[in-house]
Design a protein around this motif. Structure first.
Motif, PDB file in Angstrom:
ATOM      1  N   GLN A  13      81.866  26.582 -36.211  1.00 11.86           N
ATOM      2  CA  GLN A  13      83.226  27.181 -36.528  1.00 11.86           C
ATOM      3  C   GLN A  13      83.264  27.630 -37.693  1.00 11.86           C
ATOM      4  OE1 GLN A  13      85.640  23.834 -35.529  1.00 11.86           O
ATOM      5  NE2 GLN A  13      85.996  24.629 -33.362  1.00 11.86           N
ATOM      6  N   LYS A  14      82.773  26.798 -39.041  1.00  9.89           N
ATOM      7  CA  LYS A  14      82.785  27.365 -40.340  1.00  9.89           C
ATOM      8  C   LYS A  14      81.894  28.311 -40.307  1.00  9.89           C
ATOM      9  CE  LYS A  14      83.514  22.762 -42.441  1.00  9.89           C
ATOM     10  NZ  LYS A  14      82.812  21.560 -42.865  1.00  9.89           N
ATOM     11  N   ARG A  15      80.732  28.337 -39.625  1.00  5.74           N
ATOM     12  CA  ARG A  15      79.832  29.609 -39.632  1.00  5.74           C
ATOM     13  C   ARG A  15      80.501  30.918 -39.108  1.00  5.74           C
ATOM     14  NH1 ARG A  15      75.669  30.873 -42.944  1.00  5.74           N
ATOM     15  NH2 ARG A  15      73.759  31.452 -41.870  1.00  5.74           N
ATOM     16  N   ARG A  16      81.332  30.859 -38.175  1.00 10.10           N
ATOM     17  CA  ARG A  16      81.892  32.129 -37.464  1.00 10.10           C
ATOM     18  C   ARG A  16      83.060  32.363 -38.365  1.00 10.10           C
ATOM     19  NH1 ARG A  16      83.759  29.191 -32.221  1.00 10.10           N
ATOM     20  NH2 ARG A  16      82.461  27.290 -32.754  1.00 10.10           N
ATOM     21  N   LEU A  17      83.878  31.492 -38.917  1.00  8.45           N
ATOM     22  CA  LEU A  17      84.702  31.975 -39.886  1.00  8.45           C
ATOM     23  C   LEU A  17      83.968  32.530 -41.025  1.00  8.45           C
ATOM     24  CD1 LEU A  17      87.871  32.217 -40.630  1.00  8.45           C
ATOM     25  CD2 LEU A  17      87.358  29.766 -41.573  1.00  8.45           C
ATOM     26  N   GLN A  18      83.099  32.329 -41.498  1.00  6.79           N
ATOM     27  CA  GLN A  18      82.318  32.886 -42.826  1.00  6.79           C
ATOM     28  C   GLN A  18      82.188  34.396 -42.562  1.00  6.79           C
ATOM     29  OE1 GLN A  18      78.571  31.428 -43.339  1.00  6.79           O
ATOM     30  NE2 GLN A  18      78.435  31.850 -45.441  1.00  6.79           N
ATOM     31  N   LEU A  19      81.526  34.467 -41.270  1.00  7.28           N
ATOM     32  CA  LEU A  19      81.051  35.981 -40.838  1.00  7.28           C
ATOM     33  C   LEU A  19      82.058  36.691 -40.627  1.00  7.28           C
ATOM     34  CD1 LEU A  19      79.025  37.957 -40.129  1.00  7.28           C
ATOM     35  CD2 LEU A  19      78.982  36.818 -37.797  1.00  7.28           C
ATOM     36  N   LEU A  20      83.461  36.317 -40.169  1.00  2.08           N
ATOM     37  CA  LEU A  20      84.514  36.998 -39.868  1.00  2.08           C
ATOM     38  C   LEU A  20      85.233  37.486 -41.063  1.00  2.08           C
ATOM     39  CD1 LEU A  20      86.338  35.465 -36.734  1.00  2.08           C
ATOM     40  CD2 LEU A  20      85.041  37.499 -36.756  1.00  2.08           C
ATOM     41  N   LEU A  21      85.103  36.712 -42.112  1.00  2.00           N
ATOM     42  CA  LEU A  21      85.874  36.997 -43.345  1.00  2.00           C
ATOM     43  C   LEU A  21      85.159  38.089 -44.143  1.00  2.00           C
ATOM     44  CD1 LEU A  21      86.695  33.434 -44.862  1.00  2.00           C
ATOM     45  CD2 LEU A  21      88.443  35.233 -43.906  1.00  2.00           C
ATOM     46  N   ILE A  22      83.556  38.015 -43.926  1.00  2.00           N
ATOM     47  CA  ILE A  22      82.838  38.971 -44.571  1.00  2.00           C
ATOM     48  C   ILE A  22      83.110  40.361 -43.799  1.00  2.00           C
ATOM     49  CG2 ILE A  22      80.432  39.901 -44.757  1.00  2.00           C
ATOM     50  CD1 ILE A  22      79.721  36.906 -45.280  1.00  2.00           C
ATOM     51  N   LEU A  23      83.051  40.399 -42.409  1.00  2.00           N
ATOM     52  CA  LEU A  23      83.330  41.482 -41.906  1.00  2.00           C
ATOM     53  C   LEU A  23      84.729  42.227 -42.003  1.00  2.00           C
ATOM     54  CD1 LEU A  23      81.856  40.721 -38.305  1.00  2.00           C
ATOM     55  CD2 LEU A  23      80.898  42.009 -39.900  1.00  2.00           C
ATOM     56  N   LEU A  24      85.735  41.311 -42.216  1.00  2.64           N
ATOM     57  CA  LEU A  24      86.969  42.045 -42.626  1.00  2.64           C
ATOM     58  C   LEU A  24      86.907  42.441 -43.789  1.00  2.64           C
ATOM     59  CD1 LEU A  24      89.196  38.906 -41.036  1.00  2.64           C
ATOM     60  CD2 LEU A  24      89.011  41.555 -40.131  1.00  2.64           C
ATOM     61  N   GLU A  25      85.978  42.392 -44.929  1.00  2.00           N
ATOM     62  CA  GLU A  25      85.954  42.966 -45.960  1.00  2.00           C
ATOM     63  C   GLU A  25      85.410  44.348 -45.903  1.00  2.00           C
ATOM     64  OE1 GLU A  25      83.990  40.274 -48.779  1.00  2.00           O
ATOM     65  OE2 GLU A  25      85.625  38.647 -49.017  1.00  2.00           O
ATOM     66  N   GLU A  26      84.984  44.818 -44.633  1.00  2.00           N
ATOM     67  CA  GLU A  26      84.254  45.880 -44.218  1.00  2.00           C
ATOM     68  C   GLU A  26      83.134  46.377 -45.634  1.00  2.00           C
ATOM     69  OE1 GLU A  26      87.327  48.848 -43.727  1.00  2.00           O
ATOM     70  OE2 GLU A  26      86.747  48.387 -41.664  1.00  2.00           O
ATOM     71  N   PRO A  27      81.987  45.730 -45.613  1.00  2.00           N
ATOM     72  CA  PRO A  27      80.986  46.101 -46.280  1.00  2.00           C
ATOM     73  C   PRO A  27      80.191  47.142 -45.541  1.00  2.00           C
ATOM     74  CG  PRO A  27      80.568  44.132 -45.054  1.00  2.00           C
ATOM     75  CD  PRO A  27      81.709  44.280 -45.029  1.00  2.00           C
ATOM     76  N   ASN A  28      79.611  47.851 -46.236  1.00  2.17           N
ATOM     77  CA  ASN A  28      78.756  49.039 -45.666  1.00  2.17           C
ATOM     78  C   ASN A  28      77.047  48.398 -45.564  1.00  2.17           C
ATOM     79  OD1 ASN A  28      78.085  49.576 -48.400  1.00  2.17           O
ATOM     80  ND2 ASN A  28      79.565  51.382 -48.142  1.00  2.17           N
ATOM     81  N   VAL A  29      76.829  47.478 -46.369  1.00  2.00           N
ATOM     82  CA  VAL A  29      75.381  46.928 -46.175  1.00  2.00           C
ATOM     83  C   VAL A  29      75.685  45.174 -45.855  1.00  2.00           C
ATOM     84  CG1 VAL A  29      73.312  46.374 -47.367  1.00  2.00           C
ATOM     85  CG2 VAL A  29      74.463  48.830 -47.530  1.00  2.00           C
ATOM     86  N   LEU A  30      75.173  45.023 -44.695  1.00  2.00           N
ATOM     87  CA  LEU A  30      75.340  43.541 -44.462  1.00  2.00           C
ATOM     88  C   LEU A  30      73.980  42.590 -44.455  1.00  2.00           C
ATOM     89  CD1 LEU A  30      77.222  41.088 -43.609  1.00  2.00           C
ATOM     90  CD2 LEU A  30      76.879  42.061 -41.227  1.00  2.00           C
ATOM     91  N   ILE A  31      73.855  41.611 -45.281  1.00  2.00           N
ATOM     92  CA  ILE A  31      72.723  40.871 -45.222  1.00  2.00           C
ATOM     93  C   ILE A  31      73.015  39.244 -44.633  1.00  2.00           C
ATOM     94  CG2 ILE A  31      70.883  39.731 -46.623  1.00  2.00           C
ATOM     95  CD1 ILE A  31      71.306  42.049 -48.696  1.00  2.00           C
ATOM     96  N   LEU A  32      72.002  39.222 -43.449  1.00  2.00           N
ATOM     97  CA  LEU A  32      72.322  37.783 -42.814  1.00  2.00           C
ATOM     98  C   LEU A  32      71.176  37.034 -43.237  1.00  2.00           C
ATOM     99  CD1 LEU A  32      73.554  39.091 -39.298  1.00  2.00           C
ATOM    100  CD2 LEU A  32      74.946  38.572 -41.538  1.00  2.00           C
ATOM    101  N   ASP A  33      71.526  35.823 -43.805  1.00  2.00           N
ATOM    102  CA  ASP A  33      70.344  34.879 -44.106  1.00  2.00           C
ATOM    103  C   ASP A  33      70.584  33.775 -43.289  1.00  2.00           C
ATOM    104  OD1 ASP A  33      68.370  33.476 -45.168  1.00  2.00           O
ATOM    105  OD2 ASP A  33      69.152  33.199 -47.098  1.00  2.00           O
TER     106      ASP A  33
END
Length: 593
Positions: A414-434
């Motif tokens: 759940q923390k992992r999913r919330l982390q990704l949603l917070l990043i997407l809501l910031e609307e970056p145009n380059v997304l790096i997933l580690d």
């Protein structure tokens, strides 16, 4: 087939809820079973009951007389003070275990980079996990239970493990039951899938792809599955059928009804629209690495790397631990400067990095999920639809009750999913997933991939999850020996290159293939050299055409959708030409030595 073990009317409950209610299941000789289901629904609990590690409240587990059962638990409990050698092979004399091909295979496949006399107490978590797995696999077992065996294994290690368990027993002997979120492994190894959900265990024929086919048909026929879940599975099924048809050709069950579901299903990504949106948000310049070298002390991590990242590029990056993947991404993110060379960054780029450390959640650790999301943007566009943050949370498996939960009390997934949603809501145009798949079950992985399908920017992914890499990226590269190498044939090519690089000198010297110089001679040799030179020129020419086309796309009127679509199709054709030329150049390079 002979029966190995079975569970009859299993019932198990905890003070707050019932886990299983009247579950009956069996394992026969030759069965290779993968267990899937949402985190917390009881996958590990079922495994431990079948292995005899946990007693049910009611019902029973019966085993055929004399069968030997081995299990890899999640706990990685290793006796303290012992060496790796003592943990894996015990007191067996060296000549005995070293003469056993199976033991040698396990040690080479899992422990080749470790000091066999090192004390297990001093090992990292990932190293301890590999030692625990090796200790199980060297044993003589009729049935093996593995709980998340692919954790801490890289792409090579997972491929090795799949081959090991496939050849461990004859086709109609032995039994394997594995809990894993690695969908490629499930497809490669398993002949059956058990889905744990709603207090039951539901069996399906075949691996992950076959399971998805049957699950979609089950949902359609039942007509009771909620629309969002069925739509998500249809999309997953469409990719499995189009992207990897060989996987779904083996099951014997009737799939006509499932195929009807995806007859009009569009491709999982609208590449034309995404390319147009990426150009609008990024322009023509993203990040260019030009002849970049990075050294730490006396060690050169990257050596003369050139990489021009395009708008809307979706790239998967492979490499062993320590190869330099994180260093490469740090250059892209701007958190590291090269020792030499140049990093050129576009003026409009906004980079976001999904780290393994959950850094984005530190400042909101004590806040409720609803409060955290409420402070973000009011809407987000995904798949052409406008969604509220609450709808996004629901889409990735959060219930309404969990909205009041403090972030610190969420599960790892759940923390992992919330982390990704917070990043997407910031609307970056380059997304790096580690390593974005940590702590996620197969349903949540599909939901995350669904969100990423509509991400209209540049996506860079580092992961040991082969399925994820092939699912969300369009091309793959490898960091190897300080270089950055394109992989036209993807993960398979990477594994071949790694196998060749790690083969012992004797194996290379005794290869059945004749030396390159003796394979071709005379006119054939000259023709091959000429074709290689032509392929090299073709690669340079097409790369130039692609660069020119990117400039044309950046300058083009973005409201002219027909024109943008035509340019995107032209780009797709050029990329196909480039891949074909690179593949042929590699073939000729190997032939000519």
């Amino acid at each position: 087939m002979a029966h190995l073990l079975g569970a009859e009317a299993l019932h198990l409950e905890y003070p707050t809820r019932i886990i299983f209610d009247s579950v009956t299941i069996g394992l026969d000789e030759g069965d290779r079973v993968g267990i899937v289901g949402r985190n917390g629904d009881g996958k590990t609990t079922l495994l431990r009951m079948l292995a005899g590690k946990l007693d049910p409240d009611a019902g029973r587990v019966t085993r055929r007389g004399g069968i030997r059962v081995g299990m890899l638990d999640q706990a990685d409990e290793l006796d303290t003070g012992l060496t790796i050698r003592e943990t894996v092979v015990g007191e067996r004399p060296e000549h005995e275990w070293a003469g056993d091909p199976k033991v040698r295979d396990v040690i080479a496949g899992l422990l080749g980079d470790l000091d066999f006399d090192a004390i297990v107490d001093d090992l990292s978590g990932g190293q301890r996990r590999r030692v625990a797995l090796a200790a199980v696999l060297v044993g003589e077992w009729d049935v093996i239970f593995l709980d998340e065996p692919t954790n801490h294994l890289d792409v090579e290690g997972i491929a090795w493990l799949a081959q090991h368990v496939k050849r461990r027993w004859p086709a109609n002997a032995g039994g394997l039951v594995v809990v894993t979120h690695d969908r490629w492994f499930l497809d490669e190894v398993c002949t059956a899938t058990w889905e744990v959900h709603d207090r039951i265990v539901e069996p399906f024929e075949g691996g992950y792809a076959a399971y998805i086919l049957q699950r979609v048909e089950r949902d359609r026929m039942a007509a009771a599955s909620e629309a969002k879940r069925q739509n998500l599975m249809r999309k997953e099924l469409a990719w499995l059928r189009r992207g990897a048809p060989a996987r779904t050709s083996k099951p014997k069950f009737r799939i006509d009804a499932a195929n009807e579901l995806i007859e009009n299903e569009p491709p999982v990504r609208d590449t034309v629209s995404l390319a147009s949106m990426a150009m609008q948000r990024l322009g023509k310049d993203v990040v260019d690495l030009e002849d970049v070298t990075v050294t730490f002390g006396d060690r050169t991590v990257l050596d003369g790397v050139t990489w021009r990242i395009a708008p809307g590029e979706r790239t998967g990056i492979l490499g062993v631990n320590g190869a330099g993947k994180s260093t490469l991404l740090s250059l892209v993110a701007g958190t590291l400067q090269p020792t030499s060379g140049r990093v050129k960054r576009g003026k409009t780029i906004k980079v976001a990095v999904l780290t393994q450390q959950l850094a984005e959640l530190k400042d909101v650790w004590d806040d409720r999920v609803s409060d955290v999301i409420g402070r973000q943007r009011r809407s987000y566009i995904a798949g052409g639809k406008e969604l509220t943050p609450g709808q996004l949370l629901e889409r990735v498996g959060f219930s309404s009750a969990q909205l009041a939960t403090p972030v610190k009390d969420l599960s790892g997934g759940q923390k992992r999913r919330l982390q990704l949603l917070l990043i997407l809501l910031e609307e970056p145009n380059v997304l790096i997933l580690d390593e974005p798949t940590n702590d996620l079950d197969t349903d949540m992985l599909a939901a995350i991939e669904d969100l990423l399908d509509s991400f209209p920017g540049t996506l860079l992914v580092v992961s040991h999850d082969r399925y994820l890499i092939e699912r969300v990226t369009d091309q793959q590269y490898a960091v190897m020996d300080g270089t950055f190498r394109h992989l036209p044939r993807g993960v398979d090519q990477y594994l071949e290159l790694r196998a060749a690089a790690t083969a012992p000198p004797t194996a290379k010297a005794t290869s059945t293939a004749p030396p390159a110089a003796t394979r071709l001679a005379g006119a054939e040799l000259r023709a091959a050299e000429k074709e290689r030179a032509a392929a090299s020129r073709k690669i340079d020419k097409v790369n130039g055409q692609i660069a020119e086309l990117h400039e044309r796309m950046a300058a083009h009127d973005q409201s002219d959708y027909v024109g943008v679509g035509a340019l995107a199709e032209e780009l797709s054709a050029l990329q196909a030409q480039l891949e074909a030329a690179e593949t042929r150049w590699l073939e000729l390079e190997e032939l000519l030595g």
